[in-house]
Motif scaffolding. Structure first.
Motif, PDB file in Angstrom:
ATOM      1  N   CYS A 183      -8.503   6.768   3.230  1.00 52.23           N
ATOM      2  CA  CYS A 183      -9.825   7.279   2.859  1.00 52.23           C
ATOM      3  C   CYS A 183      -9.815   8.794   2.716  1.00 52.23           C
ATOM      4  CB  CYS A 183     -10.864   6.852   3.897  1.00 52.23           C
ATOM      5  SG  CYS A 183     -11.222   5.088   3.910  1.00 52.23           S
ATOM      6  N   LYS A 184      -9.136   9.479   3.628  1.00 49.49           N
ATOM      7  CA  LYS A 184      -9.084  10.945   3.568  1.00 49.49           C
ATOM      8  C   LYS A 184      -8.364  11.428   2.314  1.00 49.49           C
ATOM      9  CE  LYS A 184      -9.172  11.965   8.536  1.00 49.49           C
ATOM     10  NZ  LYS A 184      -8.383  12.539   9.663  1.00 49.49           N
ATOM     11  N   LEU A 185      -7.247  10.807   1.982  1.00 47.63           N
ATOM     12  CA  LEU A 185      -6.482  11.215   0.806  1.00 47.63           C
ATOM     13  C   LEU A 185      -7.237  10.893  -0.484  1.00 47.63           C
ATOM     14  CD1 LEU A 185      -2.875  10.184   1.870  1.00 47.63           C
ATOM     15  CD2 LEU A 185      -3.801  12.503   1.666  1.00 47.63           C
ATOM     16  N   ALA A 186      -7.864   9.731  -0.528  1.00 48.56           N
ATOM     17  CA  ALA A 186      -8.634   9.365  -1.711  1.00 48.56           C
ATOM     18  C   ALA A 186      -9.751  10.379  -1.944  1.00 48.56           C
ATOM     19  CB  ALA A 186      -9.210   7.962  -1.552  1.00 48.56           C
ATOM     20  N   ALA A 187     -10.456  10.737  -0.862  1.00 51.18           N
ATOM     21  CA  ALA A 187     -11.554  11.694  -0.988  1.00 51.18           C
ATOM     22  C   ALA A 187     -11.039  13.064  -1.431  1.00 51.18           C
ATOM     23  CB  ALA A 187     -12.304  11.805   0.340  1.00 51.18           C
ATOM     24  N   ALA A 188      -9.924  13.504  -0.859  1.00 58.35           N
ATOM     25  CA  ALA A 188      -9.384  14.823  -1.192  1.00 58.35           C
ATOM     26  C   ALA A 188      -8.913  14.899  -2.638  1.00 58.35           C
ATOM     27  CB  ALA A 188      -8.232  15.165  -0.250  1.00 58.35           C
ATOM     28  N   LEU A 189      -8.456  13.766  -3.190  1.00 55.06           N
ATOM     29  CA  LEU A 189      -7.944  13.726  -4.562  1.00 55.06           C
ATOM     30  C   LEU A 189      -9.015  13.347  -5.579  1.00 55.06           C
ATOM     31  CD1 LEU A 189      -4.537  11.970  -3.837  1.00 55.06           C
ATOM     32  CD2 LEU A 189      -4.838  14.321  -4.640  1.00 55.06           C
ATOM     33  N   GLY A 190     -10.209  13.001  -5.095  1.00 55.02           N
ATOM     34  CA  GLY A 190     -11.284  12.620  -6.019  1.00 55.02           C
ATOM     35  C   GLY A 190     -11.078  11.254  -6.626  1.00 55.02           C
ATOM     36  N   ILE A 191     -10.364  10.373  -5.907  1.00 47.45           N
ATOM     37  CA  ILE A 191     -10.174   8.995  -6.362  1.00 47.45           C
ATOM     38  C   ILE A 191     -10.754   8.078  -5.285  1.00 47.45           C
ATOM     39  CG2 ILE A 191      -8.166   9.567  -7.754  1.00 47.45           C
ATOM     40  CD1 ILE A 191      -6.380   8.500  -5.549  1.00 47.45           C
ATOM     41  N   SER A 192     -10.595   6.779  -5.467  1.00 44.87           N
ATOM     42  CA  SER A 192     -11.114   5.831  -4.487  1.00 44.87           C
ATOM     43  C   SER A 192      -9.968   5.028  -3.894  1.00 44.87           C
ATOM     44  CB  SER A 192     -12.126   4.886  -5.146  1.00 44.87           C
ATOM     45  OG  SER A 192     -11.481   4.064  -6.106  1.00 44.87           O
TER      46      SER A 192
ATOM     47  N   VAL B 160       0.806  -1.210   0.000  1.00 43.47           N
ATOM     48  CA  VAL B 160       0.000   0.000   0.000  1.00 43.47           C
ATOM     49  C   VAL B 160       0.842   1.263   0.000  1.00 43.47           C
ATOM     50  CG1 VAL B 160      -1.629   1.375   1.347  1.00 43.47           C
ATOM     51  CG2 VAL B 160      -2.052  -1.028   0.982  1.00 43.47           C
ATOM     52  N   SER B 161       1.924   1.302   0.787  1.00 45.59           N
ATOM     53  CA  SER B 161       2.740   2.514   0.839  1.00 45.59           C
ATOM     54  C   SER B 161       3.333   2.845  -0.526  1.00 45.59           C
ATOM     55  CB  SER B 161       3.861   2.362   1.875  1.00 45.59           C
ATOM     56  OG  SER B 161       3.318   2.313   3.172  1.00 45.59           O
ATOM     57  N   ALA B 162       3.814   1.829  -1.233  1.00 43.89           N
ATOM     58  CA  ALA B 162       4.384   2.058  -2.560  1.00 43.89           C
ATOM     59  C   ALA B 162       3.316   2.513  -3.539  1.00 43.89           C
ATOM     60  CB  ALA B 162       5.045   0.779  -3.064  1.00 43.89           C
ATOM     61  N   ALA B 163       2.152   1.870  -3.480  1.00 49.22           N
ATOM     62  CA  ALA B 163       1.060   2.257  -4.384  1.00 49.22           C
ATOM     63  C   ALA B 163       0.589   3.667  -4.086  1.00 49.22           C
ATOM     64  CB  ALA B 163      -0.099   1.269  -4.245  1.00 49.22           C
ATOM     65  N   LEU B 164       0.433   3.983  -2.810  1.00 50.88           N
ATOM     66  CA  LEU B 164      -0.049   5.304  -2.422  1.00 50.88           C
ATOM     67  C   LEU B 164       0.945   6.396  -2.787  1.00 50.88           C
ATOM     68  CD1 LEU B 164      -2.119   7.103  -1.092  1.00 50.88           C
ATOM     69  CD2 LEU B 164      -1.119   6.536   1.130  1.00 50.88           C
ATOM     70  N   ALA B 165       2.235   6.131  -2.614  1.00 49.99           N
ATOM     71  CA  ALA B 165       3.253   7.129  -2.956  1.00 49.99           C
ATOM     72  C   ALA B 165       3.143   7.516  -4.422  1.00 49.99           C
ATOM     73  CB  ALA B 165       4.645   6.584  -2.650  1.00 49.99           C
ATOM     74  N   GLY B 166       3.026   6.509  -5.290  1.00 46.85           N
ATOM     75  CA  GLY B 166       2.910   6.791  -6.720  1.00 46.85           C
ATOM     76  C   GLY B 166       1.627   7.520  -7.063  1.00 46.85           C
ATOM     77  N   LYS B 167       0.507   7.071  -6.498  1.00 48.15           N
ATOM     78  CA  LYS B 167      -0.782   7.697  -6.780  1.00 48.15           C
ATOM     79  C   LYS B 167      -0.832   9.118  -6.257  1.00 48.15           C
ATOM     80  CE  LYS B 167      -3.119   4.344  -8.785  1.00 48.15           C
ATOM     81  NZ  LYS B 167      -3.742   4.444 -10.115  1.00 48.15           N
ATOM     82  N   LEU B 168      -0.283   9.321  -5.080  1.00 50.86           N
ATOM     83  CA  LEU B 168      -0.307  10.655  -4.473  1.00 50.86           C
ATOM     84  C   LEU B 168       0.448  11.657  -5.335  1.00 50.86           C
ATOM     85  CD1 LEU B 168      -1.215  12.263  -1.990  1.00 50.86           C
ATOM     86  CD2 LEU B 168       0.954  11.663  -0.910  1.00 50.86           C
ATOM     87  N   LYS B 169       1.655  11.284  -5.752  1.00 49.15           N
ATOM     88  CA  LYS B 169       2.447  12.172  -6.605  1.00 49.15           C
ATOM     89  C   LYS B 169       1.745  12.423  -7.937  1.00 49.15           C
ATOM     90  CE  LYS B 169       6.925  10.688  -4.740  1.00 49.15           C
ATOM     91  NZ  LYS B 169       8.175   9.946  -5.039  1.00 49.15           N
ATOM     92  N   GLN B 170       1.227  11.342  -8.538  1.00 48.13           N
ATOM     93  CA  GLN B 170       0.570  11.445  -9.841  1.00 48.13           C
ATOM     94  C   GLN B 170      -0.630  12.380  -9.801  1.00 48.13           C
ATOM     95  OE1 GLN B 170      -0.856   7.659 -11.318  1.00 48.13           O
ATOM     96  NE2 GLN B 170      -2.354   8.642 -12.650  1.00 48.13           N
TER      97      GLN B 170
END
Length: 205
Positions: free
Chosen positions: A67-76, A18-28
């Motif tokens: 959940c908070k980051l997904a909501a703030a970025l408009g993703i799931s 999850v940390s690796a996936a989230l890091a990439g998604k967050l930056k993207q």
């Protein structure tokens, strides 16, 4: 073998997945939306220091932070853990279905599949051993959950309302308020859950 992502309200996510996936998604998504770390921190209610650690892939974000980051970025959350429905027709291998919560007594919650946000639908399968509980401070406004108990008995408390859902029964709840799921019985609990985050319901009461 099912990927285990040991996320709970008390413990952090597995760094290897999850940390690796989230890091990439967050930056993207932050770059696509031209958001600074300060602005994303404000929108998500997550500290800037935590965001920096997530982007460096050294943080252990809890399920609540996901959940908070997904909501703030408009993703799931499904986008983050790569079980979202892109392309429109897609098979998700059993080995790619993540376990997003591991209970202290052996329970688990698996995100079987989901759609992309911001309006999204997720399909979960929960197993809880007697005495286990999962608590949530509440999801984004307009979130609905549909539960069906396959085995055992689910104690569902949403805000001030408490339901006991027996095997073969179902429940519907709006979960944008504090709530929890618990197994206070003497046998294992198994239930499926569909989560729908529908922003058009955000203002409806």
């Amino acid at each position: 073998m099912t990927k285990k992502v040991n996320i709970s309200t008390d413990s952090g996510a597995d760094v290897e997945f999850v940390s690796a996936a989230l890091a990439g998604k967050l930056k993207q998504h932050r770059k696509q939306q031209k958001l600074s770390l300060d602005e994303l921190s404000r929108r998500a209610g997550v500290s800037k220091g935590m965001l920096v650690e997530i982007e460096k892939c050294i943080a252990n974000p809890s399920i609540a932070i996901l959940c908070k980051l997904a909501a703030a970025l408009g993703i799931s959350v499904a986008d983050i853990v790569n079980v979202a429905s892109t392309p429109p027709v897609r098979l998700i291998d059993a080995q790619d279905i993540p376990t997003l919560w591991n209970g202290p007594l052996g329970g688990s919650a698996r995100l079987l599949a989901g759609t992309s946000g911001p309006n999204m639908i997720e399909l979960w399968r929960w197993q809880m051993q007697p005495g286990e509980r999962f608590e949530s401070a509440g999801h984004p406004a307009g979130t609905l959950e549909l539960c069906h108990v396959e085995q055992g008995q689910l104690l569902l408390k949403v805000d001030q309302t408490e339901l006991i859902v027996s095997a073969g029964c179902s429940a519907i709840a709006r979960t944008d308020v504090p709530h929890y799921y618990a197994n206070e019985g003497e046998t294992p609990l198994v239930f499926s859950m569909t989560v729908a985050e529908l922003h058009q319901l955000a203002g409806a009461h």
